[in-house]
Design a protein around this motif. Structure first.
Motif, PDB file in Angstrom:
ATOM      1  N   VAL A 121      43.032  36.470  37.687  1.00 16.67           N
ATOM      2  CA  VAL A 121      43.272  37.856  38.104  1.00 16.67           C
ATOM      3  C   VAL A 121      43.149  38.774  36.887  1.00 16.67           C
ATOM      4  O   VAL A 121      43.785  38.546  35.857  1.00 16.67           O
ATOM      5  N   ASP A 122      42.343  39.815  37.019  1.00 14.01           N
ATOM      6  CA  ASP A 122      42.227  40.816  35.960  1.00 14.01           C
ATOM      7  C   ASP A 122      43.413  41.772  36.049  1.00 14.01           C
ATOM      8  O   ASP A 122      43.849  42.144  37.143  1.00 14.01           O
ATOM      9  N   PHE A 123      43.933  42.161  34.882  1.00 12.54           N
ATOM     10  CA  PHE A 123      45.007  43.150  34.846  1.00 12.54           C
ATOM     11  C   PHE A 123      44.988  43.854  33.510  1.00 12.54           C
ATOM     12  O   PHE A 123      44.266  43.460  32.585  1.00 12.54           O
ATOM     13  N   VAL A 124      45.766  44.923  33.407  1.00  9.63           N
ATOM     14  CA  VAL A 124      45.848  45.714  32.187  1.00  9.63           C
ATOM     15  C   VAL A 124      47.313  45.806  31.788  1.00  9.63           C
ATOM     16  O   VAL A 124      48.157  46.211  32.594  1.00  9.63           O
ATOM     17  N   VAL A 125      47.617  45.415  30.554  1.00 15.01           N
ATOM     18  CA  VAL A 125      48.975  45.578  30.029  1.00 15.01           C
ATOM     19  C   VAL A 125      49.106  47.026  29.583  1.00 15.01           C
ATOM     20  O   VAL A 125      48.283  47.534  28.816  1.00 15.01           O
ATOM     21  N   LEU A 126      50.139  47.681  30.076  1.00 17.02           N
ATOM     22  CA  LEU A 126      50.373  49.088  29.754  1.00 17.02           C
ATOM     23  C   LEU A 126      51.557  49.183  28.789  1.00 17.02           C
ATOM     24  O   LEU A 126      51.530  48.554  27.748  1.00 17.02           O
ATOM     25  N   SER A 127      52.588  49.901  29.121  1.00 19.85           N
ATOM     26  CA  SER A 127      53.688  50.082  28.172  1.00 19.85           C
ATOM     27  C   SER A 127      54.559  48.831  28.075  1.00 19.85           C
ATOM     28  O   SER A 127      54.729  48.077  29.033  1.00 19.85           O
ATOM     29  N   ILE A 128      55.090  48.654  26.886  1.00 16.41           N
ATOM     30  CA  ILE A 128      55.994  47.538  26.606  1.00 16.41           C
ATOM     31  C   ILE A 128      57.223  48.120  25.925  1.00 16.41           C
ATOM     32  O   ILE A 128      57.116  48.754  24.874  1.00 16.41           O
TER      33      ILE A 128
END
Length: 107
Positions: A18-25
């Motif tokens: 699954v493709d995803f994008v890590v945003l804020s941490i």
């Protein structure tokens, strides 16, 4: 720690195909945008992170706790930590997930 992330600066990743994008941490939470395709398959799995999500678009069948939930735009969910769950992609779309604590395997 990335407290503010502009959309063009999200970090692309892939997990279980699954493709995803890590945003804020933050200190204890992580925001990721899942980019589900109809060919994606997310089998039953569990992790030590609580997972809450918001469906931006698409249609999904979420399974956990012996129940099945049909989800579409605007729906939300919370899955407790260490609970087996799976998601079936009925129609491609995007989901924003928040994990607590941070998923180390997503970094």
């Amino acid at each position: 720690m990335k407290n503010v992330v502009k959309k063009e600066n999200g970090v692309p990743r892939q997990f279980l195909g699954v493709d995803f994008v890590v945003l804020s941490i933050g200190k204890d939470t992580m925001v990721a945008k899942m980019l589900y395709k109809p060919t994606d398959n997310v089998p039953f799995h569990k992790h030590p992170n609580e997972q809450s999500g918001y469906v931006i678009s698409g249609k999904y069948r979420l399974k956990f706790g012996g129940e099945e939930y049909l989800l579409s735009e605007g729906d939300t969910y919370s899955i407790p930590a260490d609970v087996e769950h799976a998601i079936e992609i009925i129609e491609a779309g995007e989901v924003v997930d928040v994990f607590s604590p941070i998923r180390q395997d997503y970094l």
